[in-house]
Write a protein that holds these residues in place. Structure first.
Motif, PDB file in Angstrom:
ATOM      1  N   SER A   1      70.729  34.171  58.752  1.00 16.90           N
ATOM      2  CA  SER A   1      70.818  35.336  59.635  1.00 16.90           C
ATOM      3  C   SER A   1      71.769  35.009  60.786  1.00 16.90           C
ATOM      4  O   SER A   1      72.099  33.846  61.022  1.00 16.90           O
ATOM      5  CB  SER A   1      69.435  35.716  60.163  1.00 16.90           C
TER       6      SER A   1
ATOM      7  N   ARG B   1      65.483  32.600  61.656  1.00 13.62           N
ATOM      8  CA  ARG B   1      64.913  31.905  62.803  1.00 13.62           C
ATOM      9  C   ARG B   1      63.507  31.378  62.537  1.00 13.62           C
ATOM     10  O   ARG B   1      63.042  30.482  63.234  1.00 13.62           O
ATOM     11  CB  ARG B   1      64.901  32.862  64.003  1.00 13.62           C
TER      12      ARG B   1
ATOM     13  N   ASN C   1      57.781  35.544  54.136  1.00 16.97           N
ATOM     14  CA  ASN C   1      57.611  35.705  55.583  1.00 16.97           C
ATOM     15  C   ASN C   1      56.123  35.632  55.894  1.00 16.97           C
ATOM     16  O   ASN C   1      55.300  36.155  55.145  1.00 16.97           O
ATOM     17  CB  ASN C   1      58.180  37.064  56.022  1.00 16.97           C
TER      18      ASN C   1
ATOM     19  N   GLN D   1      70.639  45.305  60.787  1.00 19.97           N
ATOM     20  CA  GLN D   1      71.980  44.694  60.773  1.00 19.97           C
ATOM     21  C   GLN D   1      72.058  43.585  59.721  1.00 19.97           C
ATOM     22  O   GLN D   1      73.109  43.310  59.178  1.00 19.97           O
ATOM     23  CB  GLN D   1      72.336  44.119  62.147  1.00 19.97           C
ATOM     24  N   HIS D   2      70.941  42.920  59.463  1.00 21.65           N
ATOM     25  CA  HIS D   2      70.924  41.900  58.412  1.00 21.65           C
ATOM     26  C   HIS D   2      70.963  42.587  57.044  1.00 21.65           C
ATOM     27  O   HIS D   2      71.762  42.218  56.178  1.00 21.65           O
ATOM     28  CB  HIS D   2      69.673  41.019  58.537  1.00 21.65           C
TER      29      HIS D   2
ATOM     30  N   THR E   1      77.729  42.131  60.739  1.00 28.45           N
ATOM     31  CA  THR E   1      78.837  41.448  61.404  1.00 28.45           C
ATOM     32  C   THR E   1      79.224  40.160  60.676  1.00 28.45           C
ATOM     33  O   THR E   1      80.037  39.389  61.177  1.00 28.45           O
ATOM     34  CB  THR E   1      78.454  41.120  62.863  1.00 28.45           C
TER      35      THR E   1
ATOM     36  N   SER F   1      63.452  38.411  59.525  1.00 29.27           N
ATOM     37  CA  SER F   1      62.626  39.595  59.794  1.00 29.27           C
ATOM     38  C   SER F   1      63.071  40.819  58.987  1.00 29.27           C
ATOM     39  O   SER F   1      62.254  41.657  58.635  1.00 29.27           O
ATOM     40  CB  SER F   1      62.658  39.921  61.290  1.00 29.27           C
TER      41      SER F   1
HETATM   42  P1  FAD Z   1      63.792  36.903  63.927  1.00 30.24           P
HETATM   43  O1  FAD Z   1      63.983  38.347  64.163  1.00 30.24           O
HETATM   44  O2  FAD Z   1      63.337  36.052  65.057  1.00 30.24           O
HETATM   45  O3  FAD Z   1      62.748  36.785  62.724  1.00 30.24           O
HETATM   46  C1  FAD Z   1      62.197  35.584  62.281  1.00 30.24           C
HETATM   47  C2  FAD Z   1      61.237  35.928  61.161  1.00 30.24           C
HETATM   48  O4  FAD Z   1      60.699  34.727  60.666  1.00 30.24           O
HETATM   49  C3  FAD Z   1      60.060  36.803  61.600  1.00 30.24           C
HETATM   50  O5  FAD Z   1      59.943  37.909  60.718  1.00 30.24           O
HETATM   51  C4  FAD Z   1      58.854  35.883  61.473  1.00 30.24           C
HETATM   52  O6  FAD Z   1      57.690  36.560  61.049  1.00 30.24           O
HETATM   53  C5  FAD Z   1      59.339  34.920  60.401  1.00 30.24           C
HETATM   54  N1  FAD Z   1      58.698  33.598  60.471  1.00 30.24           N
HETATM   55  C6  FAD Z   1      58.461  32.834  61.581  1.00 30.24           C
HETATM   56  N2  FAD Z   1      57.914  31.654  61.241  1.00 30.24           N
HETATM   57  C7  FAD Z   1      57.786  31.678  59.880  1.00 30.24           C
HETATM   58  C8  FAD Z   1      57.284  30.768  58.944  1.00 30.24           C
HETATM   59  N3  FAD Z   1      56.810  29.574  59.304  1.00 30.24           N
HETATM   60  N4  FAD Z   1      57.280  31.120  57.639  1.00 30.24           N
HETATM   61  C9  FAD Z   1      57.768  32.343  57.220  1.00 30.24           C
HETATM   62  N5  FAD Z   1      58.247  33.248  58.090  1.00 30.24           N
HETATM   63  C10 FAD Z   1      58.282  32.916  59.391  1.00 30.24           C
HETATM   64  N6  FAD Z   1      71.662  39.845  62.239  1.00 30.24           N
HETATM   65  C11 FAD Z   1      72.027  39.350  61.041  1.00 30.24           C
HETATM   66  O7  FAD Z   1      71.270  38.601  60.381  1.00 30.24           O
HETATM   67  N7  FAD Z   1      73.284  39.626  60.547  1.00 30.24           N
HETATM   68  C12 FAD Z   1      74.173  40.411  61.197  1.00 30.24           C
HETATM   69  O8  FAD Z   1      75.282  40.608  60.715  1.00 30.24           O
HETATM   70  C13 FAD Z   1      73.783  40.952  62.458  1.00 30.24           C
HETATM   71  N8  FAD Z   1      74.645  41.747  63.144  1.00 30.24           N
HETATM   72  C14 FAD Z   1      74.207  42.328  64.316  1.00 30.24           C
HETATM   73  C15 FAD Z   1      75.048  43.214  64.975  1.00 30.24           C
HETATM   74  C16 FAD Z   1      74.612  43.815  66.147  1.00 30.24           C
HETATM   75  C17 FAD Z   1      75.540  44.762  66.835  1.00 30.24           C
HETATM   76  C18 FAD Z   1      73.346  43.517  66.666  1.00 30.24           C
HETATM   77  C19 FAD Z   1      72.861  44.169  67.919  1.00 30.24           C
HETATM   78  C20 FAD Z   1      72.511  42.616  66.028  1.00 30.24           C
HETATM   79  C21 FAD Z   1      72.930  42.001  64.851  1.00 30.24           C
HETATM   80  N9  FAD Z   1      72.118  41.099  64.163  1.00 30.24           N
HETATM   81  C22 FAD Z   1      72.493  40.619  62.949  1.00 30.24           C
HETATM   82  C23 FAD Z   1      70.844  40.622  64.743  1.00 30.24           C
HETATM   83  C24 FAD Z   1      69.638  41.355  64.163  1.00 30.24           C
HETATM   84  O9  FAD Z   1      69.408  42.520  64.884  1.00 30.24           O
HETATM   85  C25 FAD Z   1      68.389  40.448  64.246  1.00 30.24           C
HETATM   86  O10 FAD Z   1      68.181  40.082  65.591  1.00 30.24           O
HETATM   87  C26 FAD Z   1      68.481  39.184  63.383  1.00 30.24           C
HETATM   88  O11 FAD Z   1      68.823  39.526  62.064  1.00 30.24           O
HETATM   89  C27 FAD Z   1      67.142  38.468  63.409  1.00 30.24           C
HETATM   90  O12 FAD Z   1      67.290  37.232  62.789  1.00 30.24           O
HETATM   91  P2  FAD Z   1      66.026  36.542  62.113  1.00 30.24           P
HETATM   92  O13 FAD Z   1      65.358  37.487  61.198  1.00 30.24           O
HETATM   93  O14 FAD Z   1      66.468  35.228  61.596  1.00 30.24           O
HETATM   94  O15 FAD Z   1      65.105  36.209  63.388  1.00 30.24           O
END
Ligand code: FAD
Length: 325
Positions: A235, A210, A287, A272-273, A253, A268
Motif C-alpha cells: 500500500s 501497514r 485482515n 485509492q488502493h 497514485t 484496509s
Molecule cells: P491502514 O489503513 O492503516 O490499514 C491497515 C490494515 O491492517 C487495517 O485494516 C487493519 O485492520 C489491518 N491489520 C492491522 N494489524 C493486522 C494484523 N496483525 N493482521 C491482519 N491485519 C492487520 N493508498 C494506496 O494503497 N495506494 C494509492 O495509490 C493511494 N493513493 C492515494 C491518493 C490520495 C490522493 C490519497 C488521499 C490517499 C491515497 N492512498 C493510497 C492512501 C489510502 O487512502 C489509505 O490511507 C492507504 O491505502 C491505507 O494503507 P493500509 O491499508 O496499508 O493502512
C-alpha cells in the motif's frame, strides 16, 4: 496506414504487456485493413524481436540511440512522432505502465490525437471508435468515442491473454533526428528491482500494508510470494514511510495491476488502493478486522492475524507442493 505499437524489453525478453499491446493493435489493424508496426528502442537481437512477429507485428522499427537509453520522455516522444509520420500510422498503442503513461499523452498532444488511457477492452465500432476504460476508481466503466483521425491508447496490462502464432516481422532500423540539446532531464542513477517478476506483468501478487507493523516483518510476505511464484506489492503508506520501494506501491497514485490472484495482507482497502487492484481476477483478503472495507471487494477473506495466518499458509503451500497434502 498502420497501427504503431510501442514495445519494450525487460530482463532479456519482450515484456508480456508489449505482446498484449501488439495483439490489441492487430485487432484494430484487422478491422481497418491495415497492419501492425512495432517500435522498440535499443534492442536489435532478432531472437528477442521475433516474439513481436509472433504476436502479430508485420514490421519492427528498431531505434538505436543513447538519448533513449534512460527513458527520457521528451526524446522518446520526438522519436515516436517521427516513427508515426514515417509509417503514416493513425493509431498508436502503449501499455498503461510507467513508460506508456509518461509518453502516450505527450505524443497524443503532438499528434492532436484523441487519447484514452487505461483501456480494458478491444475498441468497438459503436457509434464511432469506442474504447472502454474503468472510471471512478474502478467502480464503473466508461466508453469513450474517439472522433479524431489519429488515436492514442494505453492498454491496462493483463487485460487479455497473449496469443502467439507462427508470424514473422520485417526488422527495419529507423533513425529519427534527435537533438541532444533538447534533453531536459539527466538521469543520475537507475535502481533496478531485484525480483525476477515485474509487478504489472505478474499473474499473482502478494501485497501487504501497514498491518505488517514494520519492514522487518516482510520476510513472510516474500516467502509466501516465492512459494506462489508471485510478485510483491504494498500500500502507499508503506512505500511513503520507506518500508518498501515505491515501485511496489499499487493504487490510484501507484501501479495499476490486473493479476489473476491478488492477496492483500493487513491492508484496509481504501478506495485509492482499490483503484489500482480491483481489476484482479481473484482477490483474497487477510485482515484481523472483520469490518475492514477490503472484504467487500474480496472473493475470499480470512479474518485473522496476519502473523498467524501467513505462516500457516506458507506451511500449507509447502506441504501441498511436496505432495504431502
Ligand atoms: P491502514 O489503513 O492503516 O490499514 C491497515 C490494515 O491492517 C487495517 O485494516 C487493519 O485492520 C489491518 N491489520 C492491522 N494489524 C493486522 C494484523 N496483525 N493482521 C491482519 N491485519 C492487520 N493508498 C494506496 O494503497 N495506494 C494509492 O495509490 C493511494 N493513493 C492515494 C491518493 C490520495 C490522493 C490519497 C488521499 C490517499 C491515497 N492512498 C493510497 C492512501 C489510502 O487512502 C489509505 O490511507 C492507504 O491505502 C491505507 O494503507 P493500509 O491499508 O496499508 O493502512
Amino acid at each position: 496506414m498502420s497501427v504503431l505499437v510501442f514495445t519494450e524489453v525487460s530482463k532479456g525478453r519482450i515484456k508480456k504487456s508489449s505482446l498484449e499491446a501488439i495483439n490489441y493493435g492487430l485487432k484494430i489493424a484487422n478491422d481497418n485493413g491495415s497492419s501492425v508496426t512495432a517500435v522498440i528502442f535499443n534492442e536489435e537481437s532478432p531472437e528477442i524481436l521475433q516474439e513481436l512477429g509472433k504476436a502479430g507485428a508485420k514490421k519492427i522499427l528498431t531505434i538505436k540511440s543513447d538519448l533513449l537509453a534512460d527513458g527520457n520522455t521528451r526524446m522518446s516522444t520526438n522519436a515516436l512522432e517521427q516513427a508515426v509520420n514515417a509509417e503514416n500510422a493513425n493509431t498508436v498503442i502503449f501499455s498503461h505502465d510507467y513508460t506508456g503513461k509518461a509518453i502516450a499523452p505527450r505524443l497524443a498532444a503532438r499528434l492532436k490525437a484523441g487519447f484514452v488511457g487505461g483501456a480494458i477492452a478491444y475498441p468497438k465500432n459503436d457509434g464511432g471508435f469506442s474504447v472502454r476504460k474503468n472510471v471512478f476508481s474502478g467502480k464503473a466503466f466508461a466508453d469513450y468515442i474517439i472522433t479524431s483521425e489519429k488515436k492514442v491508447i494505453t492498454l491496462l496490462p493483463n487485460s487479455f491473454q497473449v496469443e502467439l502464432n507462427a508470424g514473422t516481422a520485417e526488422i527495419v532500423a529507423f533513425n529519427p533526428t534527435l537533438d541532444a540539446s533538447q534533453k531536459r532531464i539527466t538521469v543520475k542513477e537507475i535502481k533496478k528491482s531485484s525480483g525476477t517478476l515485474t509487478l504489472p506483468e505478474a499473474e499473482r501478487v502478494v501485497s501487504a500494508g501497514r498491518g505488517m507493523k514494520g519492514p522487518e516483518n516482510w520476510g513472510m510476505i516474500e516467502e509466501l510470494a516465492k512459494e506462489l511464484g508471485a510478485a510483491t506489492a504494498c500500500s502507499r503508506p508503506v512505500a511513503d514511510i520507506g518500508w518498501r520501494d515505491h515501485h511496489e506501491h499499487v493504487g490510484q497514485t501507484g501501479v495499476t495491476i490486473r493479476p489473476n490472484l491478488y492477496i492483500a495482507i493487513g491492508i484496509s482497502g481504501a478506495i485509492q488502493h482499490l483503484a489500482g487492484v480491483n481489476g484482479s481476477k481473484t482477490i483474497v483478503v487477510i485482515n484481523k478486522d472483520p469490518e475492514a472495507p477490503f472484504f467487500k471487494s474480496a472473493d475470499y477473506g480470512i479474518v485473522g492475524d496476519a502473523f498467524e495466518v501467513v505462516p500457516k499458509l506458507i506451511e500449507a503451500l509447502k506441504k501441498f507442493k511436496a505432495g504431502q497434502n
